[in-house]
Design an enzyme around this catalytic site. Structure first.
Site, PDB file in Angstrom:
ATOM      1  N   GLU A  47       4.625  -4.985   7.293  1.00 49.20           N
ATOM      2  CA  GLU A  47       3.806  -3.820   7.917  1.00 49.20           C
ATOM      3  C   GLU A  47       4.206  -3.591   9.317  1.00 49.20           C
ATOM      4  OE1 GLU A  47       2.553  -6.532   6.079  1.00 49.20           O
ATOM      5  OE2 GLU A  47       1.045  -5.675   4.753  1.00 49.20           O
ATOM      6  N   GLY A  76       0.609  -4.984   1.052  1.00 49.22           N
ATOM      7  CA  GLY A  76      -0.694  -5.116  -0.029  1.00 49.22           C
ATOM      8  C   GLY A  76      -0.402  -5.649  -1.155  1.00 49.22           C
ATOM      9  N   ALA A 115       0.858  -1.198  -0.004  1.00 46.92           N
ATOM     10  CA  ALA A 115       0.080  -0.095  -0.025  1.00 46.92           C
ATOM     11  C   ALA A 115       0.914   1.343  -0.018  1.00 46.92           C
ATOM     12  CB  ALA A 115      -0.855   0.054   1.223  1.00 46.92           C
ATOM     13  N   GLU A 156      -0.442  -9.195  -0.608  1.00 36.38           N
ATOM     14  CA  GLU A 156      -1.890  -9.693  -0.361  1.00 36.38           C
ATOM     15  C   GLU A 156      -2.673  -9.126  -1.721  1.00 36.38           C
ATOM     16  OE1 GLU A 156      -1.713  -6.551   2.712  1.00 36.38           O
ATOM     17  OE2 GLU A 156      -2.520  -7.622   4.002  1.00 36.38           O
TER      18      GLU A 156
HETATM   19  C1  HXC Z   1       5.140   4.322  -1.451  1.00 33.04           C
HETATM   20  C2  HXC Z   1       7.013   3.291  -1.920  1.00 33.04           C
HETATM   21  C3  HXC Z   1       6.556   2.298  -1.388  1.00 33.04           C
HETATM   22  C4  HXC Z   1       5.389   2.091  -0.857  1.00 33.04           C
HETATM   23  C5  HXC Z   1       8.775   1.800  -2.322  1.00 33.04           C
HETATM   24  N1  HXC Z   1       8.018   3.304  -2.658  1.00 33.04           N
HETATM   25  N2  HXC Z   1       7.653   1.233  -1.515  1.00 33.04           N
HETATM   26  N3  HXC Z   1       6.358   4.510  -1.968  1.00 33.04           N
HETATM   27  N4  HXC Z   1       4.760   3.368  -0.769  1.00 33.04           N
HETATM   28  N5  HXC Z   1       4.821   0.837  -0.429  1.00 33.04           N
HETATM   29  C6  HXC Z   1       8.975   4.258  -3.196  1.00 33.04           C
HETATM   30  C7  HXC Z   1      10.255   4.673  -2.447  1.00 33.04           C
HETATM   31  O1  HXC Z   1       9.914   5.760  -1.460  1.00 33.04           O
HETATM   32  C8  HXC Z   1      11.002   5.399  -3.393  1.00 33.04           C
HETATM   33  O2  HXC Z   1      10.690   6.665  -3.976  1.00 33.04           O
HETATM   34  C9  HXC Z   1      10.680   4.380  -4.761  1.00 33.04           C
HETATM   35  O3  HXC Z   1       9.421   3.697  -4.493  1.00 33.04           O
HETATM   36  C10 HXC Z   1      11.767   3.285  -5.067  1.00 33.04           C
HETATM   37  O4  HXC Z   1      12.163   2.769  -3.739  1.00 33.04           O
HETATM   38  P1  HXC Z   1      13.409   2.437  -3.153  1.00 33.04           P
HETATM   39  O5  HXC Z   1      13.186   2.412  -1.582  1.00 33.04           O
HETATM   40  O6  HXC Z   1      14.327   3.717  -3.361  1.00 33.04           O
HETATM   41  O7  HXC Z   1      13.908   1.116  -3.682  1.00 33.04           O
HETATM   42  P2  HXC Z   1      14.888   0.151  -3.126  1.00 33.04           P
HETATM   43  O8  HXC Z   1      15.881   0.658  -2.507  1.00 33.04           O
HETATM   44  O9  HXC Z   1      15.226  -0.741  -4.570  1.00 33.04           O
HETATM   45  O10 HXC Z   1      14.213  -0.631  -2.152  1.00 33.04           O
HETATM   46  C11 HXC Z   1      13.012  -1.584  -2.630  1.00 33.04           C
HETATM   47  C12 HXC Z   1      12.063  -2.063  -1.177  1.00 33.04           C
HETATM   48  C13 HXC Z   1      11.608  -0.674  -0.572  1.00 33.04           C
HETATM   49  C14 HXC Z   1      12.753  -3.051  -0.306  1.00 33.04           C
HETATM   50  C15 HXC Z   1      10.650  -2.548  -1.853  1.00 33.04           C
HETATM   51  O11 HXC Z   1      11.078   0.381  -1.455  1.00 33.04           O
HETATM   52  C16 HXC Z   1      10.712  -0.804   0.553  1.00 33.04           C
HETATM   53  O12 HXC Z   1      10.902  -1.282   1.679  1.00 33.04           O
HETATM   54  N6  HXC Z   1       9.411  -0.408   0.281  1.00 33.04           N
HETATM   55  C17 HXC Z   1       8.345  -0.427   1.164  1.00 33.04           C
HETATM   56  C18 HXC Z   1       7.705  -1.880   1.314  1.00 33.04           C
HETATM   57  C19 HXC Z   1       6.606  -2.041   2.612  1.00 33.04           C
HETATM   58  O13 HXC Z   1       7.071  -1.625   3.800  1.00 33.04           O
HETATM   59  N7  HXC Z   1       5.507  -2.251   2.142  1.00 33.04           N
HETATM   60  C20 HXC Z   1       4.281  -2.538   3.093  1.00 33.04           C
HETATM   61  C21 HXC Z   1       3.622  -1.423   2.867  1.00 33.04           C
HETATM   62  S1  HXC Z   1       2.157  -1.188   4.158  1.00 33.04           S
HETATM   63  P3  HXC Z   1      11.565   7.963  -3.965  1.00 33.04           P
HETATM   64  O14 HXC Z   1      10.377   9.125  -4.114  1.00 33.04           O
HETATM   65  O15 HXC Z   1      12.176   8.025  -2.751  1.00 33.04           O
HETATM   66  O16 HXC Z   1      12.219   7.657  -5.139  1.00 33.04           O
HETATM   67  C22 HXC Z   1       1.303  -2.101   3.321  1.00 33.04           C
HETATM   68  C23 HXC Z   1      -0.228  -2.313   4.109  1.00 33.04           C
HETATM   69  C24 HXC Z   1      -1.038  -3.251   3.710  1.00 33.04           C
HETATM   70  O17 HXC Z   1       1.093  -2.636   2.383  1.00 33.04           O
HETATM   71  C25 HXC Z   1      -2.235  -3.412   4.379  1.00 33.04           C
HETATM   72  C26 HXC Z   1      -3.459  -2.462   4.239  1.00 33.04           C
HETATM   73  C27 HXC Z   1      -3.633  -2.600   2.799  1.00 33.04           C
END
Ligand code: HXC
Length: 257
Positions: free
Chosen positions: A131, A108, A65, A111
């Site tokens: 999460e 998400g 998400a 999911e």
């Molecule tokens: C918003 C995101 C994002 C996310 C990545 N980006 N994931 N933006 N929401 N979930 C954005 C980053 O901010 C970044 O933007 C760009 O995408 C590239 O990501 P990087 O982190 O620079 O890439 P990398 O170093 O290759 O790392 C990849 C990654 C990391 C390991 C996937 O991005 C990451 O950990 N993302 C978050 C994963 C996460 O926690 N997902 C769960 C979300 S909570 P900029 O602008 O900086 O370039 C969830 C809740 C669901 O899903 C339940 C309710 C629906």
């Protein structure tokens, strides 16, 4: 309809949806949710389509998400909007939906893949429910569907530590149905969808309904439901055609597809 966060196309009788927010690794914001649900519902209603594939990019199916969109949301907003309840619409689609996953399928994203009927993974796929690292828990089925896919021990491990599972572990654990080389992912998923789309659509839809019922009922009720669906298929010409074609050693030509 013109979409901004996804790309839709048809390949024969297969509807293909590609998530397309590359700068955010296909993070699932509310616009993407609305567009994806609308596109898949349109394919479901389209008589020319027999199955749907949802895919992302080489780097990410979806990294979760959209954290930046969720960051400032209050409890009242989340609760009153019933945040993310809209994803449940995807699980009401009646034609088969295959997730073709390369790269990250996190939070998400994982999911969403699990809401599809089955997952074909590229060898680059990485699944996770991170999460917990953000101070929350899965909110679109991660604690429930993942547990049914891989069992309690692995689901607890994933949800409590936030660690990722690679494609080999995901296949070993029953999360994905098959793993293919990344370069062939979409082609393989579309091929599987095209194969499904060539069968009798009522039997395809009933097979999906019957398997899904196993998640929601007892074995005895599920078996009764399956048997009744099975009986009903003898009312269709497609059953006669399928069995006659087998006896005559030829390919069936189903009327309902
Ligand atoms: C918003 C995101 C994002 C996310 C990545 N980006 N994931 N933006 N929401 N979930 C954005 C980053 O901010 C970044 O933007 C760009 O995408 C590239 O990501 P990087 O982190 O620079 O890439 P990398 O170093 O290759 O790392 C990849 C990654 C990391 C390991 C996937 O991005 C990451 O950990 N993302 C978050 C994963 C996460 O926690 N997902 C769960 C979300 S909570 P900029 O602008 O900086 O370039 C969830 C809740 C669901 O899903 C339940 C309710 C629906």
């Amino acid at each position: 309809m013109a979409y901004e966060t996804i790309i839709t196309e048809t390949r024969g009788k297969v509807g293909l949806v590609t998530l397309n927010r590359p700068k955010a690794l296909n993070a699932l914001n509310l616009q993407l949710l609305a567009e994806l649900v609308a596109a898949v519902k349109d394919f479901d209603a389209d008589a020319g389509i027999g199955a749907v594939v949802i895919t992302g990019s080489d780097k990410a199916f979806a990294a979760g998400a959209d954290i930046k969109e969720m960051q400032a949301i209050s409890f009242a907003d989340a609760y009153l909007q019933d945040l993310f309840v809209g994803w449940e619409d995807l699980t009401r689609v009646r034609k088969p939906v295959i997730a073709a996953v390369a790269g990250y399928a996190l939070g998400g994203g994982c999911e969403l893949a699990m809401m599809c009927d089955f997952i074909i993974a590229a060898d680059t796929a990485k699944f996770g429910q991170p999460e917990i690292t953000l101070g929350v828990i899965p909110g679109m089925g991660g604690s429930q569907r993942l547990t049914r896919f891989v069992g309690k021990s692995k689901a607890m491990d994933m949800c409590l530590t936030g660690r990722m599972m690679d494609a080999a572990e995901a296949e070993r654990s029953g999360l994905v149905s098959r793993v293919v080389p990344a370069a062939e992912l979409v082609e393989e998923a579309v091929k599987a969808a095209a194969k499904i789309a060539d069968f009798s659509l009522p039997s395809v839809m009933m097979a999906k309904e019957a398997v899904n019922r196993s998640y929601e009922t007892t074995l005895a009720e599920g078996l009764r439901f399956e048997r009744r669906l099975f009986h009903s298929l003898f009312a269709l010409e497609d059953q006669k055609e399928g069995m006659t074609a087998f006896a005559e050693k030829r390919k069936p030509n189903f009327a309902n597809r």
